[in-house]
Design a protein around this motif. Structure first.
Motif, PDB file in Angstrom:
ATOM      1  N   GLU A  66      -4.307   3.959   1.419  1.00 38.20           N
ATOM      2  CA  GLU A  66      -3.933   4.061   2.829  1.00 38.20           C
ATOM      3  C   GLU A  66      -4.856   5.014   3.569  1.00 38.20           C
ATOM      4  OE1 GLU A  66       0.311   4.292   4.829  1.00 38.20           O
ATOM      5  OE2 GLU A  66      -0.392   6.308   4.349  1.00 38.20           O
ATOM      6  N   VAL A  80       0.863  -1.183   0.000  1.00 35.73           N
ATOM      7  CA  VAL A  80       0.000   0.000   0.000  1.00 35.73           C
ATOM      8  C   VAL A  80       0.896   1.227   0.000  1.00 35.73           C
ATOM      9  CG1 VAL A  80      -1.792   1.290   1.232  1.00 35.73           C
ATOM     10  CG2 VAL A  80      -1.811  -1.214   1.269  1.00 35.73           C
ATOM     11  N   GLY A 139      -8.108   3.337   4.338  1.00 32.08           N
ATOM     12  CA  GLY A 139      -8.081   2.221   5.283  1.00 32.08           C
ATOM     13  C   GLY A 139      -7.765   0.865   4.691  1.00 32.08           C
ATOM     14  N   ASP A 157      -5.069  -7.440   2.261  1.00 32.72           N
ATOM     15  CA  ASP A 157      -6.491  -7.420   1.890  1.00 32.72           C
ATOM     16  C   ASP A 157      -6.668  -8.065   0.515  1.00 32.72           C
ATOM     17  OD1 ASP A 157      -7.236  -6.170   4.215  1.00 32.72           O
ATOM     18  OD2 ASP A 157      -7.462  -4.168   3.321  1.00 32.72           O
ATOM     19  N   ARG A 193     -10.958  -9.323   4.489  1.00 33.48           N
ATOM     20  CA  ARG A 193      -9.878  -9.168   5.470  1.00 33.48           C
ATOM     21  C   ARG A 193     -10.126 -10.183   6.585  1.00 33.48           C
ATOM     22  NH1 ARG A 193      -9.373  -3.344   7.704  1.00 33.48           N
ATOM     23  NH2 ARG A 193      -8.632  -2.994   5.555  1.00 33.48           N
ATOM     24  N   LYS A 218      -5.490  -2.212   3.549  1.00 32.13           N
ATOM     25  CA  LYS A 218      -4.270  -2.716   4.189  1.00 32.13           C
ATOM     26  C   LYS A 218      -3.594  -3.799   3.358  1.00 32.13           C
ATOM     27  CE  LYS A 218      -5.838  -1.791   8.926  1.00 32.13           C
ATOM     28  NZ  LYS A 218      -6.068  -2.372  10.276  1.00 32.13           N
ATOM     29  N   LYS A 219      -2.296  -3.946   3.589  1.00 31.75           N
ATOM     30  CA  LYS A 219      -1.535  -5.024   2.970  1.00 31.75           C
ATOM     31  C   LYS A 219      -2.155  -6.364   3.375  1.00 31.75           C
ATOM     32  CE  LYS A 219       3.144  -6.975   2.814  1.00 31.75           C
ATOM     33  NZ  LYS A 219       4.549  -6.804   3.258  1.00 31.75           N
TER      34      LYS A 219
END
Length: 346
Positions: free
Chosen positions: A199, A192, A202, A207, A242, A204-205
């Motif tokens: 970012e 991200v 919201g 996801d 997630r 995230k890496k």
């Protein structure tokens, strides 16, 4: 006017005649040097001062604008202004007069914003035509000057035929990883971008993105093409998995050159600061006059001092784009009712 053109060409005869005897060209004889700027000033200096204005957002200089009608309509580059507080916009000029800038309308396809100067003014130019412009045609750009001298001009040549600049599209601000496919359930986010749209929203890496605006995507390439079909500034709904959750996240797309600035090409790295938006124009004039991003929105003239365009993008160190005068005139007619309504004339 032929005398002025001959004077400019004469300077170049001197320039190239003496260049062979020296290892470098005297700075005053370069296209942005004092002698040529004075010559171009004779051609378009006064008309540039009559129609070129500075636009400020509070204490921040956002760029130039061009007065395009006697009733005080100003056009400027929208993407340099669209995040500004409309109530804080001010126009300085023509001359030294300061006016509150009222937003009348916008045209996203041309990246233009239409502002109201709030008074009648003579912009000083005649409309020119661009049908005969070709490689090597001399043109003159209005540029920001000092507070005392006001706008000035620089000259150069057209470096390409009128053409379309394809849209680059917006970006979420992520690197999509190696895992994708229907069996995987979507496309994995492997990185991200720091400070980017994803970012901030919201994302995230790790996801897994499986839907854009309700349309399912399981292949990385198709998802990228879908995102690129939207303009920067467009809000899209991204569905992600997630862990055991499914989330709906709204993301406002950003500009590629800003979000992924560390991935610039060598040419871009050498170009310094470029325009926020520099793609997605249906018709442009391309020239090589050395301008900065803050000179966008300013006028472009021919050697008769006629307005032939409005500068719209610094693409890189050697490519600068302008919206042709004919397009500006068409937009003024197409936007007439919106402008009248914004002014309370309907």
């Amino acid at each position: 006017m032929k005398t002025y053109c001959s004077a400019i060409l004469g300077l170049f005869v001197i320039t190239y005649g003496t260049a062979g005897a020296a290892t470098s060209l005297d700075t005053k004889l370069r296209t942005d040097g004092t002698q040529l700027r004075e010559a171009f000033g004779v051609v378009a200096g006064e008309v540039a001062k009559a129609c070129t204005v500075n636009i400020w957002s509070g204490a921040k200089f956002t760029g130039l604008g061009t007065v395009v009608s006697k009733d005080g309509i100003v056009v400027a580059k929208n993407s340099e202004i669209d995040t500004a507080n409309p109530g804080a916009l001010r126009i300085v000029g023509p001359g030294k007069r300061i006016s509150r800038a009222r937003v009348l309308t916008r045209d996203i396809s041309h990246d233009l914003i239409f502002l109201d100067l709030g008074r009648e003014v003579d912009p000083g130019f005649e409309w020119g035509k661009t049908e005969d412009i070709t490689h090597g045609t001399w043109v003159v750009a209005g540029v920001a000057g000092s507070a005392l001298s006001g706008p000035s001009v620089r000259g150069g040549v057209c470096s390409a035929l009128k053409r379309e600049i394809k849209k680059a599209g917006g970006v979420i601000g992520v690197i999509l990883g190696g895992r994708d496919g229907k069996e995987f359930g979507g496309v994995e986010v492997s990185e991200v971008a720091s400070g980017g749209p994803a970012e901030k929203a919201g994302l995230k890496k790790g996801d897994i993105i499986f839907s854009i605006n309700g349309d399912e995507f399981f292949e990385r390439s198709k998802m990228i093409e879908k995102v690129k079909s939207f303009d920067p500034g467009t809000a899209i709904n991204v569905s992600v998995k997630r862990a055991d959750e499914e989330l709906e996240i709204e993301i406002t797309l950003g500009y590629r050159n800003l979000v992924f600035s560390e991935l610039k090409s060598r040419n871009d790295k050498m170009s310094g600061k470029v325009s926020v938006r520099r793609t997605g124009f249906k018709r442009i004039i391309q020239h090589e006059i050395l301008l900065g991003p803050s000179d966008m929105g300013g006028p472009l003239f021919d050697l008769e001092g006629r307005l032939i365009g409005v500068n719209i993008a610094k693409a890189n160190r050697v490519e600068f784009f302008a919206i042709p005068a004919e397009e500006i005139q068409k937009l003024l007619k197409a936007k007439a009712s919106e402008i009248a309504e914004a002014r309370g004339e309907n």
